[in-house]
Design an enzyme around this catalytic site. Structure first.
Site, short mmCIF file in Angstrom:
data_model
loop_
_atom_site.label_atom_id
_atom_site.label_comp_id
_atom_site.label_asym_id
_atom_site.label_seq_id
_atom_site.Cartn_x
_atom_site.Cartn_y
_atom_site.Cartn_z
N SER A 90 -44.64 -8.31 9.20
CA SER A 90 -43.95 -7.01 9.88
C SER A 90 -44.47 -5.67 9.07
CB SER A 90 -42.66 -7.49 9.99
OG SER A 90 -41.96 -6.48 10.69
N ASP A 181 -30.30 4.29 2.18
CA ASP A 181 -30.54 5.77 2.51
C ASP A 181 -31.96 5.95 2.46
OD1 ASP A 181 -27.77 6.27 2.60
OD2 ASP A 181 -27.63 7.01 0.36
N HIS A 240 -40.38 -13.36 16.11
CA HIS A 240 -40.70 -12.24 15.09
C HIS A 240 -41.05 -13.10 13.80
CE1 HIS A 240 -42.08 -8.79 13.29
NE2 HIS A 240 -41.20 -8.42 12.66
#
Length: 261
Positions: A90, A181, A240
Site C-alpha cells: 500500500s 496530525d 487489500h
C-alpha cells in the site's frame, strides 16, 4: 530522520542471500509483519521498517514519497546494506516504487503489494474520524477505544488493525503512537503517485488482492509506464490486506518470485 526497524541480522546460512526490506502501509508498522519475518529470517536477513510518523519512528512534517524513501535509504546506509530486495504494501509500496526509481542499482527485486503508481481518491475519512474520536474521548481501555471507533468504522477488522497503534500513557489514557496530525496534514501526498521521473526496469512482482479495488485492470497502462517488467499475480478472494488475509499464499508468491528471478 532515524527510523526504527526490526533487523533479524544475517542467519548462519544466509550470507549469500540479499536482505529483504519490508515497508508497511498507512497506519501500519513493522510489527504487523512479525509472522512473515519469523518465516523468512532463517533464510535471509529481514529488515522491517517503521516509516516516519508510524510505529516507533519519529514524527515529522511531510509525507512526500521522496522524503520517506530518503529516510529508508539513510537507515540502510547506517546498517551498511547496499543492495537488497524490497517489499512494500500500500503506502509502503509507493515508497518502495519511489526508492527503486531513484536508486535502481540498489534494488535487486521489487515486490509491490496491492497498490498502483496512481493518484487515489480520498478513502480514509472514516478512519481519521474514528481516530480523532478516540483522541477526544480519552479512553482508559482498549475496549472503550474500540467502542469509540465503532461509531465511525463498522468493520471490526479495521478497528482491530487501528488498535495496534494504541498505547497507554502514564496517566492511564490510551493514545495513538502514530503522528496523526502529521499524517492528516500530509494526506494529499499519501494519495498522490510515487515520486521519480523514470521507470524502474528491474525484476518486479505486483501482487494484488482479487477482492481489492486498489489495482484494477484499468491501471495496467499506468503500472507498465513505471514498472515495465512487472509480473502480475492475483490472490483470489483476498482484500487489500492480502498479506494478513492469505499469509501462506502471499509468502509463497514472494518466495517463488525471488527464487525464479
Amino acid at each position: 530522520m532515524q527510523l526504527y526497524c526490526i533487523d533479524t541480522g544475517v542467519p548462519e546460512n544466509g550470507d549469500a542471500t540479499l536482505p529483504l526490506v519490508i515497508l508497511h502501509g498507512l497506519f501500519g508498522s513493522a510489527d504487523n509483519w512479525r509472522s512473515h519475518i519469523k518465516q523468512w529470517q532463517d533464510e535471509r536477513r529481514v529488515i522491517a521498517v517503521d516509516l516516519r510518523n508510524h510505529g516507533r519512528s519519529p514524527h515529522a512534517d511531510g509525507m512526500q514519497y521522496a522524503a520517506m524513501a530518503a529516510d529508508v535509504v539513510a537507515l540502510l546506509d547506517e546498517l551498511e546494506v547496499k543492495r537488497f530486495d524490497l517489499l512494500g504494501h500500500s503506502m509502503g509500496g509507493k515508497v518502495a516504487m519511489t526508492l527503486a526509481r531513484l536508486h535502481p542499482a540498489r534494488v535487486a527485486h521489487l515486490i509491490v503489494a496491492d497498490v498502483a503508481p496512481v493518484a487515489y481518491d480520498h478513502g480514509h475519512d472514516d478512519i481519521f474520524a474514528a481516530m480523532r474520536r478516540v483522541e477526544a474521548g480519552r479512553p482508559t481501555s482498549r475496549r472503550d477505544a474500540a467502542a469509540l471507533m465503532q461509531e465511525e468504522v463498522d468493520d471490526a477488522a479495521t478497528r482491530q488493525f487501528l488498535a495496534t497503534n494504541l498505547l497507554r500513557g502514564d496517566d492511564g489514557i490510551m493514545y495513538w503512537r502514530v503522528g496523526l496530525d502529521e499524517i492528516s496534514a500530509g494526506y494529499e501526498a499519501i494519495i498522490a503517485p510515487p515520486d521519480g521521473d523514470r521507470p524502474f526496469e528491474g525484476a518486479t512482482l505486483l501482487i494484488r488482492g482479487g477482492a481489492s479495488h486498489y489495482v484494477p485492470d484499468r491501471y495496467r497502462e499506468s503500472v507498465d509506464a513505471v514498472l515495465p517488467n512487472a509480473e502480475w499475480q492475483t490472490l483470489d478472494g483476498a482484500g487489500h490486506w492480502l498479506h494478513a488475509e492469505q499469509p501462506e499464499a502471499f509468502r509463497d508468491a514472494v518466495n517463488r518470485f525471488l527464487a525464479a528471478s
